[in-house]
Design a protein around this motif. Structure first.
Motif, short mmCIF file in Angstrom:
data_model
loop_
_atom_site.label_atom_id
_atom_site.label_comp_id
_atom_site.label_asym_id
_atom_site.label_seq_id
_atom_site.Cartn_x
_atom_site.Cartn_y
_atom_site.Cartn_z
N THR A 105 0.84 -1.21 -0.29
CA THR A 105 0.13 0.07 0.08
C THR A 105 0.92 1.36 0.06
N PRO A 106 0.36 2.45 -0.28
CA PRO A 106 -1.03 2.64 -1.05
C PRO A 106 -1.13 2.26 -2.37
N TYR A 107 -2.10 2.10 -2.96
CA TYR A 107 -2.24 1.73 -4.37
C TYR A 107 -2.23 3.03 -5.19
N PRO A 108 -1.55 3.07 -6.47
CA PRO A 108 -1.56 4.47 -7.05
C PRO A 108 -3.09 4.66 -7.46
N ILE A 109 -3.48 5.92 -7.74
CA ILE A 109 -4.60 6.63 -8.23
C ILE A 109 -4.35 6.92 -9.54
N THR A 110 -3.44 7.61 -9.81
CA THR A 110 -3.26 8.32 -11.20
C THR A 110 -1.51 7.82 -11.61
N ALA A 111 -1.56 8.05 -13.03
CA ALA A 111 -0.25 7.53 -13.40
C ALA A 111 0.88 8.64 -12.87
N LYS A 112 0.44 9.68 -12.30
CA LYS A 112 1.35 10.80 -11.92
C LYS A 112 1.77 10.74 -10.42
N ASP A 113 1.31 9.60 -9.64
CA ASP A 113 1.37 9.47 -8.24
C ASP A 113 3.14 9.25 -7.94
N ASN A 114 3.46 10.10 -7.19
CA ASN A 114 4.81 9.67 -6.85
C ASN A 114 4.72 9.40 -5.24
N ILE A 115 4.66 8.05 -4.86
CA ILE A 115 4.38 7.51 -3.62
C ILE A 115 5.58 7.58 -3.01
N LYS A 116 5.60 7.93 -1.69
CA LYS A 116 6.84 7.76 -0.73
C LYS A 116 6.76 6.96 0.38
N ALA A 117 5.43 7.03 0.80
CA ALA A 117 5.36 6.15 2.06
C ALA A 117 4.68 4.78 1.96
N TYR A 118 5.38 4.01 1.12
CA TYR A 118 5.12 2.63 0.87
C TYR A 118 5.09 1.55 2.16
N GLN A 119 4.20 0.85 2.30
CA GLN A 119 4.04 -0.13 3.53
C GLN A 119 3.72 -1.80 2.91
N LEU A 120 4.30 -2.62 3.54
CA LEU A 120 3.95 -3.84 3.43
C LEU A 120 2.83 -4.45 4.03
N LEU A 121 2.09 -5.04 3.73
CA LEU A 121 0.77 -5.64 4.52
C LEU A 121 1.38 -7.32 4.80
N LEU A 122 1.54 -7.46 6.01
CA LEU A 122 2.07 -8.86 6.38
C LEU A 122 0.95 -9.50 7.37
N LYS A 123 0.94 -10.78 7.08
CA LYS A 123 -0.17 -11.45 8.11
C LYS A 123 0.92 -12.51 8.93
N ILE A 124 0.87 -12.46 10.24
CA ILE A 124 1.83 -13.19 11.11
C ILE A 124 0.78 -13.99 11.91
N GLN A 125 0.78 -15.36 11.55
CA GLN A 125 -0.09 -16.19 11.96
C GLN A 125 0.63 -17.29 12.85
N PRO A 126 0.22 -17.51 14.25
CA PRO A 126 0.88 -18.59 14.88
C PRO A 126 0.47 -20.13 14.29
N LYS A 127 1.58 -20.82 14.48
CA LYS A 127 1.61 -22.31 14.01
C LYS A 127 0.60 -23.03 14.72
N LYS A 128 0.07 -23.76 13.94
CA LYS A 128 -1.18 -24.71 14.61
C LYS A 128 -0.06 -26.03 15.36
N SER A 129 -0.65 -26.26 16.63
CA SER A 129 -0.15 -27.12 17.26
C SER A 129 -0.69 -28.67 16.85
#
Length: 129
Positions: A105-129
């Motif tokens: 994220t974020p997703y670009p809105i227009t072709a001229k967007d100059n995104i500086k504050a990218y973030q990865l979205l991660l899911k950290i899931q406990p292992k099942k026993s």
């Protein structure tokens, strides 16, 4: 509406399955995240070729990110292509958790967007026993 009609309506509502919200962790560029004995670093955006929302494209595109994973002994660098609509891809597994890459994220809105504050979205899931 009769009293029995209301009871029937309430009965139907209570039978719907509740959607459990998915909890995601956000990781900014150059940030590190310690997950058990592993350390994940979001090194950079290699390129962002996702089709902006206000543009018509023949392909939704993808973004490429550079990650660094330190397992306590060795460091591995990976370039990963993230589809425009995101996905649910396992990055690595620790002794107690499984780490999935969901989206960028974020997703670009227009072709001229100059995104500086990218973030990865991660899911950290406990292992099942």
């Amino acid at each position: 509406m009769t009293q029995s009609g209301r009871s029937e309506e309430n009965k139907n509502l209570s039978q719907e399955k509740v959607q459990v919200p998915e909890i995601v962790t956000k990781l900014k560029v150059l940030e590190q995240l310690q997950i058990d004995e592993y350390r994940l670093t979001f090194k950079s955006i290699v390129n962002d070729g996702r089709c902006p929302e206000k543009v018509t494209c023949v392909w939704p595109g993808e973004a490429n990110v550079m990650l660094e994973i330190f397992d306590g002994t060795d460091t591995t660098s990976k370039t990963i292509a993230i589809p425009a609509l995101g996905f649910h891809r396992e990055l690595f597994s620790t002794s107690e958790h499984v780490v999935y890459l969901k989206n960028l994220t974020p997703y670009p809105i227009t072709a001229k967007d100059n995104i500086k504050a990218y973030q990865l979205l991660l899911k950290i899931q406990p292992k099942k026993s």
